[in-house]
Design an enzyme around this catalytic site. Sequence first.
Site, PDB file in Angstrom:
ATOM      1  N   ASP A  61      46.832  40.546  36.587  1.00  0.00           N
ATOM      2  CA  ASP A  61      46.122  39.696  37.541  1.00  0.00           C
ATOM      3  C   ASP A  61      46.116  38.235  37.110  1.00  0.00           C
ATOM      4  O   ASP A  61      45.617  37.894  36.035  1.00  0.00           O
ATOM      5  CB  ASP A  61      44.682  40.205  37.684  1.00  0.00           C
ATOM      6  CG  ASP A  61      43.917  39.484  38.775  1.00  0.00           C
ATOM      7  OD1 ASP A  61      44.554  38.946  39.695  1.00  0.00           O
ATOM      8  OD2 ASP A  61      42.683  39.466  38.708  1.00  0.00           O
ATOM      9  N   ASP A  67      46.717  33.633  43.752  1.00  0.00           N
ATOM     10  CA  ASP A  67      46.051  34.917  43.563  1.00  0.00           C
ATOM     11  C   ASP A  67      47.023  36.057  43.806  1.00  0.00           C
ATOM     12  O   ASP A  67      47.458  36.282  44.938  1.00  0.00           O
ATOM     13  CB  ASP A  67      44.862  35.031  44.514  1.00  0.00           C
ATOM     14  CG  ASP A  67      44.108  36.340  44.340  1.00  0.00           C
ATOM     15  OD1 ASP A  67      44.131  36.880  43.220  1.00  0.00           O
ATOM     16  OD2 ASP A  67      43.512  36.824  45.308  1.00  0.00           O
TER      17      ASP A  67
END
Length: 464
Positions: free
Chosen positions: A334, A117
């Site tokens: 992202d 992440d």
Amino acid sequence: MKILSVSQLSPCVLFLTILFAWPVAESATSPVAVRADLTHADSGRGFTRRELLSRMAARSKARLASLHSPARPGAVTAPVARGTVGREDISSVRLSEYLIHFSIGTPRPQRVALELDTGSDLIWTQCACVHCFDQPFPVLNTSASRILRDVLCSDPLCTRGGLPLSRCAVKDNFCSYAYYYGDGSFTVGKIVEDTFTFKTPHGKCGTVAAVPNLHFGCGMDNKGTFNSNESGIAGFGRGPMSLPSQLKVHRFSHCLTTMVEFRTSPVFLGTPDDLEAHATGPIQSTPFVPNTGGALSSFYYLSLKGVTIGKTRLPFNESAFALNDDGSGGTIMDSGTSITIFPRAVFRSLREAFVSQVPLPIANDSTDADSMPCFDVAPKKKVPTVPKLVLHLEGADWDLPRENYVLDLDDDGDGTGGGLCVVVHSAGESDWAIIGNFQQQNMYIVYDLDSNKMVFAPARCDKL
């Protein structure tokens, strides 16, 4: 099996001996270069392309919704989400599309599979559980490692590391944390320190790189809709607790293989990036935008100037994608979001451009103005050319290959033919734009932390 000679083995043995004997002071100041494997969340699970797209859309919506989730009193809420979303009937919506695989502990390193992440910082895995969710391999056994130690409250990474701390234990002075997610899932535990074992950058001699004294969360109470093929999360954000920060690398990079093929993808931390040798197209770069005013400061923001569909540039300037002084808005690069998302007004304009330029009927389930643009393809009919999608970034024009924004759907065998979808989504009421990992397929993405920029080039990721 190939047997190595003594002369061939000597460099490998020497390398491992140096790594495992690496002193504490050295690891605190010296960067390392390591490699790990990434696997896709849905790899080997037998989903059709339609099912895969539905799952990706659900995860992207959940990710976006979590950015608006209010913090739970007394704890820090991570900017990620889990939970069942809409009609897709997914039993657990993942934080990220990709798992990073490495090992923790010594002398016998134990496997972990953590969600990569780039939007959070904490590294954690399940261990010493009071409550644990199911995972496909044993939970980390802390007593099996000879050098694992508890981190005290006075540790700099505990006091100034930006940890989501709930408290420090009164009696034993151990550093503890509590992390809550958008749907109420959570992990609570203590911060510990141990050796992480990775691959070497090029895997010579089958060697590994063992890096001692890395801090991570020992998740002892973990509840919610976690998936069964993960054991925790690896934060790759900008904060001091993230994996790149603790390894003190000047850059990290990944190259995601084609999603529908589900091959292993490489991630490099500190590797000298030989882009010229692997690039199959132009090498470009664009600066990261600093975020000093918002809670999402761990994300990597880009300066998006505009979007072109075919020969039509959408009627929006950079203000539509800009990061505001209060930390809202902006364009995020992202790894945890599946599908690229645009603010509603931008998305509707993009959708209209594709509908007007693609000579195919719009699919029945894609008629809503905020739905992903999908088109029907009649049986045995040739699929027409889909107009280009170009992202105009500061200093770079990202001309996406067709497979990075179009998914050709399966023919269900009922005589109705197949279809195709332009894999972008509406942000709804949000003002964020997010560049998802579907758009990053077969792109060598380098996060150059020293120069504060992203370098990218098309590449054959399965060849790295």
